[in-house]
Design an enzyme around this catalytic site. Structure first.
Site, mmCIF file in Angstrom:
data_model
loop_
_atom_site.group_PDB
_atom_site.id
_atom_site.type_symbol
_atom_site.label_atom_id
_atom_site.label_comp_id
_atom_site.label_asym_id
_atom_site.label_seq_id
_atom_site.Cartn_x
_atom_site.Cartn_y
_atom_site.Cartn_z
ATOM 1 N N THR A 1 37.828 33.122 26.398
ATOM 2 C CA THR A 1 37.089 34.341 26.050
ATOM 3 C C THR A 1 37.947 35.331 25.260
ATOM 4 O O THR A 1 39.144 35.472 25.506
ATOM 5 C CB THR A 1 36.593 35.016 27.358
ATOM 6 O OG1 THR A 1 35.836 34.062 28.100
ATOM 7 C CG2 THR A 1 35.734 36.225 27.086
ATOM 8 N N PRO B 1 37.806 39.494 23.258
ATOM 9 C CA PRO B 1 37.097 40.768 23.417
ATOM 10 C C PRO B 1 35.722 40.771 22.738
ATOM 11 O O PRO B 1 34.781 41.391 23.228
ATOM 12 C CB PRO B 1 38.040 41.778 22.754
ATOM 13 C CG PRO B 1 39.396 41.158 22.889
ATOM 14 C CD PRO B 1 39.194 39.673 22.787
ATOM 15 N N ARG C 1 31.357 24.257 36.458
ATOM 16 C CA ARG C 1 30.080 24.781 36.989
ATOM 17 C C ARG C 1 29.858 24.318 38.420
ATOM 18 O O ARG C 1 29.322 25.063 39.247
ATOM 19 C CB ARG C 1 28.928 24.360 36.076
ATOM 20 C CG ARG C 1 28.931 25.230 34.865
ATOM 21 C CD ARG C 1 27.987 24.880 33.778
ATOM 22 N NE ARG C 1 28.371 25.723 32.645
ATOM 23 C CZ ARG C 1 28.131 25.459 31.381
ATOM 24 N NH1 ARG C 1 27.487 24.360 31.053
ATOM 25 N NH2 ARG C 1 28.537 26.278 30.439
ATOM 26 N N HIS D 1 22.555 44.632 57.941
ATOM 27 C CA HIS D 1 23.586 45.437 58.619
ATOM 28 C C HIS D 1 23.268 46.940 58.573
ATOM 29 O O HIS D 1 24.042 47.750 59.098
ATOM 30 C CB HIS D 1 24.958 45.203 57.970
ATOM 31 C CG HIS D 1 25.642 43.948 58.435
ATOM 32 N ND1 HIS D 1 25.217 42.690 58.100
ATOM 33 C CD2 HIS D 1 26.743 43.762 59.205
ATOM 34 C CE1 HIS D 1 26.016 41.785 58.642
ATOM 35 N NE2 HIS D 1 26.944 42.401 59.333
ATOM 36 N N GLY D 2 22.176 47.320 57.910
ATOM 37 C CA GLY D 2 21.825 48.742 57.830
ATOM 38 C C GLY D 2 22.978 49.541 57.231
ATOM 39 O O GLY D 2 23.643 49.076 56.294
ATOM 40 N N GLY D 3 23.263 50.719 57.796
ATOM 41 C CA GLY D 3 24.339 51.574 57.276
ATOM 42 C C GLY D 3 25.691 50.883 57.312
ATOM 43 O O GLY D 3 26.530 51.077 56.422
ATOM 44 N N GLU E 1 31.749 30.813 33.790
ATOM 45 C CA GLU E 1 31.464 29.398 33.456
ATOM 46 C C GLU E 1 30.079 29.256 32.828
ATOM 47 O O GLU E 1 29.365 28.287 33.085
ATOM 48 C CB GLU E 1 31.551 28.499 34.699
ATOM 49 C CG GLU E 1 32.908 28.450 35.349
ATOM 50 C CD GLU E 1 33.948 27.642 34.572
ATOM 51 O OE1 GLU E 1 33.570 26.806 33.734
ATOM 52 O OE2 GLU E 1 35.156 27.865 34.804
HETATM 53 C C1 FAD Z 1 36.208 38.176 36.685
HETATM 54 C C2 FAD Z 1 36.070 37.315 35.463
HETATM 55 C C3 FAD Z 1 36.906 36.231 35.294
HETATM 56 C C4 FAD Z 1 36.843 35.466 34.128
HETATM 57 N N1 FAD Z 1 37.739 34.442 33.936
HETATM 58 C C5 FAD Z 1 37.812 33.843 32.719
HETATM 59 C C6 FAD Z 1 38.860 32.912 32.437
HETATM 60 O O1 FAD Z 1 39.691 32.581 33.285
HETATM 61 N N2 FAD Z 1 38.923 32.384 31.186
HETATM 62 C C7 FAD Z 1 38.033 32.712 30.208
HETATM 63 O O2 FAD Z 1 38.163 32.211 29.098
HETATM 64 N N3 FAD Z 1 37.021 33.603 30.455
HETATM 65 C C8 FAD Z 1 36.897 34.172 31.676
HETATM 66 N N4 FAD Z 1 35.892 35.083 31.922
HETATM 67 C C9 FAD Z 1 34.960 35.418 30.871
HETATM 68 C C10 FAD Z 1 33.562 34.877 31.093
HETATM 69 O O3 FAD Z 1 33.584 33.471 30.927
HETATM 70 C C11 FAD Z 1 32.622 35.587 30.114
HETATM 71 O O4 FAD Z 1 32.514 36.926 30.546
HETATM 72 C C12 FAD Z 1 31.274 34.918 30.053
HETATM 73 O O5 FAD Z 1 31.367 33.676 29.414
HETATM 74 C C13 FAD Z 1 30.255 35.776 29.267
HETATM 75 O O6 FAD Z 1 30.778 36.153 28.023
HETATM 76 P P1 FAD Z 1 30.757 37.692 27.583
HETATM 77 O O7 FAD Z 1 31.313 38.508 28.699
HETATM 78 O O8 FAD Z 1 31.395 37.796 26.243
HETATM 79 O O9 FAD Z 1 29.220 38.040 27.455
HETATM 80 P P2 FAD Z 1 28.328 37.855 26.134
HETATM 81 O O10 FAD Z 1 28.508 36.512 25.563
HETATM 82 O O11 FAD Z 1 28.547 39.026 25.256
HETATM 83 O O12 FAD Z 1 26.863 37.937 26.766
HETATM 84 C C14 FAD Z 1 26.227 39.197 27.108
HETATM 85 C C15 FAD Z 1 24.817 38.898 27.617
HETATM 86 O O13 FAD Z 1 24.039 38.248 26.603
HETATM 87 C C16 FAD Z 1 23.512 37.011 27.115
HETATM 88 N N5 FAD Z 1 23.494 36.022 26.027
HETATM 89 C C17 FAD Z 1 24.478 35.732 25.148
HETATM 90 N N6 FAD Z 1 24.081 34.800 24.278
HETATM 91 C C18 FAD Z 1 22.804 34.470 24.626
HETATM 92 C C19 FAD Z 1 21.839 33.538 24.120
HETATM 93 N N7 FAD Z 1 22.099 32.716 23.089
HETATM 94 N N8 FAD Z 1 20.635 33.478 24.715
HETATM 95 C C20 FAD Z 1 20.350 34.259 25.783
HETATM 96 N N9 FAD Z 1 21.209 35.155 26.310
HETATM 97 C C21 FAD Z 1 22.424 35.251 25.736
HETATM 98 C C22 FAD Z 1 24.463 36.617 28.221
HETATM 99 O O14 FAD Z 1 23.841 35.732 29.135
HETATM 100 C C23 FAD Z 1 24.797 37.964 28.837
HETATM 101 O O15 FAD Z 1 23.747 38.330 29.697
HETATM 102 C C24 FAD Z 1 35.891 35.796 33.123
HETATM 103 C C25 FAD Z 1 35.010 36.868 33.328
HETATM 104 C C26 FAD Z 1 35.087 37.632 34.470
HETATM 105 C C27 FAD Z 1 34.145 38.804 34.648
#
Ligand code: FAD
Length: 381
Positions: free
Chosen positions: A122, A124, A241, A336-338, A361
């Site tokens: 992933t 930014p 997954r 568990h309520g409150g 994932e």
């Molecule tokens: C605590 C945590 C740990 C993580 N660990 C890792 C890690 O170890 N390594 C790693 O590489 N990543 C990691 N991630 C990242 C994670 O895999 C991504 O956050 C996830 O894949 C979603 O990508 P995004 O946040 O860029 O959301 P986006 O891709 O920006 O998606 C935003 C929203 O749009 C929806 N969306 C996007 N495209 C479509 C489409 N074509 N059709 C319908 N809906 C769509 C998504 O479902 C979501 O609801 C981690 C994330 C978290 C929060």
């Protein structure tokens, strides 16, 4: 693996969870503190090599046994499974697609937990649309020089080696043909730029990683051939997954367990709340969700172990079990309520941990799309 061996492993893990994890998890999670001592025991239990083939020092467990382990640990503290889950997906990429030299060099160190890490996919600007990544690797003699930023990387601070997805040919069409996966060990040019603060999933470190003229030997290109990285990265997602689905089963079970116990001791209007029909309806739904989620995970893991295509099955398990965790956790809070809102009980933690499994994932939106596409592909009109 026979049933007696599996029982032995699950028993050893169960004893450790009751002795060391249950009494300490809440305090560590409140402080968002990395569980160093638990990681040492996880090494001894062989968890960092759980699915690594035995010939490279791992336990070589089938996905079905592994899923039971993940579910059991998640019943106590889900974060612990994140410390070895993405590490094992990195290892699976090497075991499945790596060269023999890469397997011999890396897998034994991964299996012992001496070298730990995870997946760096992933960025930014993109998570779901992985083919849009911008981290770039350029060949320079015997090395590649890498520049870019990765975010949300689990084990980013405590880990030392990551399966790093990059673009080796940004102009390639289709885009995935320009992507490659490297084993990137920490060194000059590889920086942890920040620790990310989170709603839940505490204890395990999530970080942003920055690569500035970071040199990685060409020998660390998984499989030794450019252009296969996307395939190698998503090839591990079925197991990933099943992992996340098993975590969902664990959290859903924990929420049910705590709710069943509390509902028998809390009294209102002269009787335990479990005797009120409104609470019974909740418990009935929660228990059914747990069982359905468990069966979906078992079925996906069995297909995976049989070497069958199981993207639809893993997608269904991941989608259903993570939603089951989310729904059961909020129901446990309500029961568990409150006190459900109090940090003195664990149910508020389940409620903060569960949403991650709907996102990681592959989000649950994407899972339903994957399931539908496979459904159409497998049932042509
Ligand atoms: C605590 C945590 C740990 C993580 N660990 C890792 C890690 O170890 N390594 C790693 O590489 N990543 C990691 N991630 C990242 C994670 O895999 C991504 O956050 C996830 O894949 C979603 O990508 P995004 O946040 O860029 O959301 P986006 O891709 O920006 O998606 C935003 C929203 O749009 C929806 N969306 C996007 N495209 C479509 C489409 N074509 N059709 C319908 N809906 C769509 C998504 O479902 C979501 O609801 C981690 C994330 C978290 C929060």
């Amino acid at each position: 693996m026979n049933t007696a061996e599996e029982t032995q492993i699950l028993d050893a893990i169960g004893k450790w969870l009751e002795r060391d994890v249950r009494p300490k998890a809440r305090a560590l999670e409140k402080r968002d503190e990395y569980p160093d001592a638990m990681v040492e025991t996880m090494k001894e239990l062989g968890l960092f090599g759980a699915t690594i083939p035995q010939e490279y020092g791992g336990l070589g467990l089938p996905a079905s046994t592994y899923a039971r382990i993940v579910a059991r640990i998640s019943e106590e503290w889900m974060s612990l499974t994140g410390i070895f889950n993405s590490h094992l997906i990195m290892a699976a990429a090497v075991a499945r697609y790596g060269t023999e030299a890469q397997k011999r060099e890396f897998l034994p160190k991964f299996a012992s937990g001496e070298v730990r890490g995870g997946l760096a996919l992933t960025e930014p600007d993109c998570g779901t649309d992985l083919q849009a990544i911008r981290t770039r690797a350029v060949r320079d003699g015997k090395d590649y020089v890498i520049n870019g930023t990765k975010t949300w990387i689990s084990n980013g601070i405590k880990g030392s080696c990551f399966a790093l997805l990059v673009k080796t040919d940004p102009k390639a069409s289709p885009r995935h043909k320009g992507m490659s996966l490297f084993l990137a060990e920490k060194g000059k040019g590889f920086k942890v730029s920040k620790k990310l603060e989170k709603l839940g999933y505490k204890g395990i470190d999530s970080a942003e990683l920055v690569f500035e003229d970071y040199r990685v030997p060409a020998a660390n290109l998984i499989g030794g051939e450019e252009g296969k990285g996307f395939h190698h990265a998503v090839g591990g997602l079925e197991l990933g997954r099943i992992n996340v689905a098993a975590r969902g089963v664990g959290v859903a079970n924990a929420a049910l367990r705590d709710a069943v116990a509390y509902a028998q001791v809390r009294k209102t209007f002269g009787k335990p709340i479990c005797e009120h029909q409104a609470i019974q309806l909740k418990l009935g739904e929660m228990a059914t969700r747990c069982e359905a989620a468990r069966l979906l995970v078992e079925s996906a893991a069995r297909a995976y172990d049989a070497g069958e295509r199981c993207d639809m099955e893993a997608g269904m398990a991941k989608y259903f079990a993570s939603e089951a965790a989310l729904e059961n956790s909020i129901e446990a809070v309500r029961i568990h309520g409150g006190y459900g809102y109090s940090t003195e009980f664990n149910v508020e933690r389940y409620y903060r941990d569960a949403p991650l499994m709907c996102i990681g994932e592959g989000t649950n939106e994407m899972q339903r799309i994957i399931i539908a596409k496979q459904l159409i592909a497998r049932n042509p009109a």
